[in-house]
Design a protein around this motif. Structure first.
Motif, PDB file in Angstrom:
ATOM      1  N   SER A  44       0.826  -1.214   0.000  1.00 51.86           N
ATOM      2  CA  SER A  44       0.000   0.000   0.000  1.00 51.86           C
ATOM      3  C   SER A  44       0.858   1.260   0.000  1.00 51.86           C
ATOM      4  CB  SER A  44      -0.960  -0.013   1.197  1.00 51.86           C
ATOM      5  OG  SER A  44      -0.315  -0.409   2.365  1.00 51.86           O
ATOM      6  N   CYS A  45       0.190   2.407  -0.018  1.00 56.24           N
ATOM      7  CA  CYS A  45       0.892   3.694   0.009  1.00 56.24           C
ATOM      8  C   CYS A  45       1.500   3.929   1.381  1.00 56.24           C
ATOM      9  CB  CYS A  45      -0.092   4.817  -0.333  1.00 56.24           C
ATOM     10  SG  CYS A  45      -1.486   4.927   0.819  1.00 56.24           S
ATOM     11  N   GLY A  46       2.199   5.046   1.549  1.00 58.82           N
ATOM     12  CA  GLY A  46       2.805   5.384   2.832  1.00 58.82           C
ATOM     13  C   GLY A  46       1.765   5.758   3.875  1.00 58.82           C
ATOM     14  N   PHE A  47       2.185   5.809   5.143  1.00 54.28           N
ATOM     15  CA  PHE A  47       1.226   6.054   6.235  1.00 54.28           C
ATOM     16  C   PHE A  47       0.591   7.431   6.137  1.00 54.28           C
ATOM     17  CE2 PHE A  47       5.196   7.595   8.062  1.00 54.28           C
ATOM     18  CZ  PHE A  47       4.815   8.740   8.749  1.00 54.28           C
ATOM     19  N   TYR A  48       1.358   8.449   5.690  1.00 56.49           N
ATOM     20  CA  TYR A  48       0.787   9.791   5.608  1.00 56.49           C
ATOM     21  C   TYR A  48      -0.279   9.855   4.519  1.00 56.49           C
ATOM     22  CZ  TYR A  48       0.146  14.695   4.549  1.00 56.49           C
ATOM     23  OH  TYR A  48      -0.431  15.917   4.301  1.00 56.49           O
ATOM     24  N   GLN A  49       0.030   9.276   3.347  1.00 56.44           N
ATOM     25  CA  GLN A  49      -0.937   9.273   2.239  1.00 56.44           C
ATOM     26  C   GLN A  49      -2.209   8.519   2.624  1.00 56.44           C
ATOM     27  OE1 GLN A  49       2.335   8.896   1.854  1.00 56.44           O
ATOM     28  NE2 GLN A  49       2.824  10.588   0.490  1.00 56.44           N
ATOM     29  N   ILE A  67      -6.689  14.253 -14.721  1.00 52.35           N
ATOM     30  CA  ILE A  67      -6.914  14.759 -13.357  1.00 52.35           C
ATOM     31  C   ILE A  67      -6.611  13.668 -12.334  1.00 52.35           C
ATOM     32  CG2 ILE A  67      -8.701  15.567 -11.740  1.00 52.35           C
ATOM     33  CD1 ILE A  67      -9.954  17.042 -14.207  1.00 52.35           C
ATOM     34  N   ALA A  68      -7.061  12.442 -12.605  1.00 54.77           N
ATOM     35  CA  ALA A  68      -6.823  11.330 -11.676  1.00 54.77           C
ATOM     36  C   ALA A  68      -5.321  11.066 -11.516  1.00 54.77           C
ATOM     37  CB  ALA A  68      -7.541  10.076 -12.161  1.00 54.77           C
ATOM     38  N   LYS A  69      -4.601  11.130 -12.630  1.00 57.07           N
ATOM     39  CA  LYS A  69      -3.146  10.920 -12.586  1.00 57.07           C
ATOM     40  C   LYS A  69      -2.467  12.074 -11.834  1.00 57.07           C
ATOM     41  CE  LYS A  69       0.792   9.857 -15.608  1.00 57.07           C
ATOM     42  NZ  LYS A  69       1.209   9.571 -17.009  1.00 57.07           N
ATOM     43  N   LYS A  70      -2.949  13.293 -12.077  1.00 57.02           N
ATOM     44  CA  LYS A  70      -2.399  14.481 -11.404  1.00 57.02           C
ATOM     45  C   LYS A  70      -2.558  14.347  -9.885  1.00 57.02           C
ATOM     46  CE  LYS A  70      -3.168  19.531 -11.200  1.00 57.02           C
ATOM     47  NZ  LYS A  70      -3.983  20.651 -11.723  1.00 57.02           N
ATOM     48  N   ILE A  71      -3.738  13.885  -9.438  1.00 57.95           N
ATOM     49  CA  ILE A  71      -3.997  13.708  -8.005  1.00 57.95           C
ATOM     50  C   ILE A  71      -3.041  12.666  -7.424  1.00 57.95           C
ATOM     51  CG2 ILE A  71      -5.697  12.827  -6.337  1.00 57.95           C
ATOM     52  CD1 ILE A  71      -7.867  14.113  -8.197  1.00 57.95           C
ATOM     53  N   TYR A  72      -2.854  11.568  -8.138  1.00 57.60           N
ATOM     54  CA  TYR A  72      -1.954  10.482  -7.695  1.00 57.60           C
ATOM     55  C   TYR A  72      -0.537  11.028  -7.486  1.00 57.60           C
ATOM     56  CZ  TYR A  72      -0.190   5.587  -7.715  1.00 57.60           C
ATOM     57  OH  TYR A  72       0.377   4.376  -7.395  1.00 57.60           O
ATOM     58  N   ILE A  73      -0.110  11.893  -8.423  1.00 58.47           N
ATOM     59  CA  ILE A  73       1.248  12.466  -8.352  1.00 58.47           C
ATOM     60  C   ILE A  73       1.345  13.516  -7.238  1.00 58.47           C
ATOM     61  CG2 ILE A  73       2.936  13.881  -9.608  1.00 58.47           C
ATOM     62  CD1 ILE A  73       1.893  12.427 -12.193  1.00 58.47           C
ATOM     63  N   ILE A  74       0.324  14.410  -7.150  1.00 56.43           N
ATOM     64  CA  ILE A  74       0.337  15.456  -6.114  1.00 56.43           C
ATOM     65  C   ILE A  74       0.452  14.836  -4.722  1.00 56.43           C
ATOM     66  CG2 ILE A  74      -1.103  17.184  -4.927  1.00 56.43           C
ATOM     67  CD1 ILE A  74      -2.320  17.827  -7.724  1.00 56.43           C
ATOM     68  N   LEU A  75      -0.311  13.765  -4.496  1.00 57.33           N
ATOM     69  CA  LEU A  75      -0.350  13.143  -3.169  1.00 57.33           C
ATOM     70  C   LEU A  75       0.801  12.176  -2.929  1.00 57.33           C
ATOM     71  CD1 LEU A  75      -4.196  12.457  -2.816  1.00 57.33           C
ATOM     72  CD2 LEU A  75      -2.884  14.404  -1.965  1.00 57.33           C
ATOM     73  N   LYS A  76       1.696  12.040  -3.959  1.00 60.62           N
ATOM     74  CA  LYS A  76       2.838  11.111  -3.851  1.00 60.62           C
ATOM     75  C   LYS A  76       2.365   9.701  -3.505  1.00 60.62           C
ATOM     76  CE  LYS A  76       6.416  14.494  -2.628  1.00 60.62           C
ATOM     77  NZ  LYS A  76       5.684  15.750  -2.549  1.00 60.62           N
TER      78      LYS A  76
END
Length: 325
Positions: A104-109, A257-266
Motif C-alpha cells: 500500500s501507500c505510505g502512512f501519511y498518504q 486529473i486522476a493521474k495528477k492527483i496520484y502524483i500530487i499526493l505522492k
C-alpha cells in the motif's frame, strides 16, 4: 519463493468485504513465485489462518508467526484491509517501523486520503474541483439553517473517515438531514455534508504498473438506488460499465486529473478515485487506497479491461513493494 502475508479483516464495518478481497488475493497469487498466508487482523486478535481454519497468533514484535514449531518470517505484506487499520495509515506506520515491505501507500498518504475533508483541502489549491461542503465534529451545535444555506438540498451526509458507503445518506428535507447526521455519527465522530452534484458518477483506478503510473479504463456507475450506497456497491443494485459511456475527450480529461492527483499526493500502490461529471467537468468525491479486490470489484474490472489479470495485478504490487524496500 517469497513468503507473502495477506492481511485482511480490520476494525471497521468493512471487515467482511476485506475478508472477501483478501481471499481473492490468496487464491490468485502465482504459487510458483509466492507462498501466501491469510492473516486476519481483527480487534481482538491478529492470527494466521490455515486452509483448515486453524489459527496461530502473530508476534507483533516482528510480524512473524510460530507455526508447528517453526518461526515464519514474511518477505512482504499484501494489504487488503479496507478501513482501519489498513487504509488509515496505522498499519503502514507499524510496518514501516519494523522495516516490512508492503503493497500500500505510505502512512501519511493513507491517513490523508482516509480523511475526506483533509484530502479535499490539500487538493483545492491545485484546481481540483469538489462539491461545496460543510463540516461537523461530534458535539458541535447543528445549525440546519446554516448547513442548508451553504450546501442546499438535497445534500449528502457522510462519515469523514469511512468507506464502502457505510453511514452515507442523501437528505432532501431538514428532518432527513438531522436523521442523516445521527446515522453518520454512528460510523465516525467527524462528518462532511456536501452539496448534491447532478451528473454521471465515474470511478478511476490509478496504479503504478511496472514502474509507470497507469490510469485504468474508467468505470461508469449507474445505481438502481438513490445513490451508490452499500446495497448498490455490494448487493448488485448497480450497473458498473467499463469503459464508461463518455467521449474520448472527457475520458482523457478525467484520466489526466486522476493521474495528477496520484502524483500530487505522492501515492504508491493502488488507488481508485470517485468523480461526478457535471456537464463534462469532473468533481472529485473521494479516493480509496485499498479498493475492493474481489472479482466483481471495480478496480479488478478495470484491470481486466486493460488486459491485466488479477494474478498480474497482484504480482506487480508485490514486485514494486519488494523493489522499494
Amino acid at each position: 519463493m517469497k513468503h507473502v502475508a495477506i492481511i485482511m479483516g480490520g476494525y471497521s464495518s468493512e471487515y467482511k468485504i476485506s475478508l472477501l478481497s483478501g481471499n481473492v488475493v490468496y487464491q490468485s497469487l502465482d504459487r510458483s513465485k509466492y507462498v501466501p498466508y491469510r492473516i486476519h487482523l481483527l480487534k481482538d486478535k491478529w492470527v494466521f489462518v490455515t486452509e483448515d481454519n486453524r489459527e496461530f497468533p502473530i508476534d507483533k514484535n516482528d510480524f512473524s508467526v510460530n507455526y508447528l514449531g517453526q518461526k515464519i518470517v514474511f518477505d512482504v505484506v499484501f494489504n487488503a484491509i479496507h478501513g482501519s487499520p489498513g487504509e488509515d495509515g496505522l498499519i503502514q506506520a507499524y510496518l514501516e517501523l519494523i522495516h516490512m515491505p508492503h503493497t500500500s501507500c505510505g502512512f501519511y498518504q493513507a491517513a490523508l486520503t482516509m480523511n475526506k475533508r483533509d484530502m479535499l483541502s490539500v487538493l483545492k489549491p491545485y484546481g481540483i474541483k469538489t462539491a461545496i461542503s460543510y463540516y461537523l465534529n461530534q458535539g458541535d451545535y447543528i445549525d440546519t439553517e446554516a448547513i442548508i444555506q451553504k450546501v442546499g438540498l438535497p445534500c449528502f451526509v457522510k462519515p469523514n473517515k469511512s468507506g464502502s458507503s457505510f453511514g452515507i445518506s442523501k437528505a432532501k428535507t431538514t428532518e432527513e438531514l438531522l436523521t442523516a447526521i445521527d446515522k453518520a455519527y454512528l460510523e465516525d465522530n467527524e462528518i462532511i455534508i456536501e452539496s448534491f452534484l447532478e451528473g454521471t458518477e465515474v470511478s478511476v483506478g490509478v496504479i503504478n504498473y511496472r514502474g509507470e503510473i497507469k490510469v485504468l479504463p474508467i468505470t461508469e456507475i449507474v445505481s438502481e438506488n438513490d445513490f451508490f450506497d452499500y446495497e448498490a456497491k455490494y448487493l448488485g443494485k448497480s450497473q458498473e460499465i467499463t469503459p464508461a459511456r463518455i467521449s474520448d475527450e472527457v475520458a482523457k480529461k478525467i484520466a489526466e486529473i486522476a493521474k495528477k492527483i496520484y502524483i500530487i499526493l505522492k501515492m504508491e500502490g493502488f488507488s481508485r478515485s470517485e468523480f461526478i461529471l457535471v456537464r463534462d467537468e469532473p468533481f472529485l468525491l473521494e479516493m480509496n487506497t485499498i479498493p475492493g479486490m474481489t472479482n466483481e470489484s471495480i478496480l479488478p474490472q478495470q484491470a481486466r479491461a486493460a488486459d491485466i489479470t488479477l494474478a498480474e495485478l497482484f504480482d506487480n504490487a508485490i514486485v514494486l513493494a519488494l523493489e522499494k524496500s
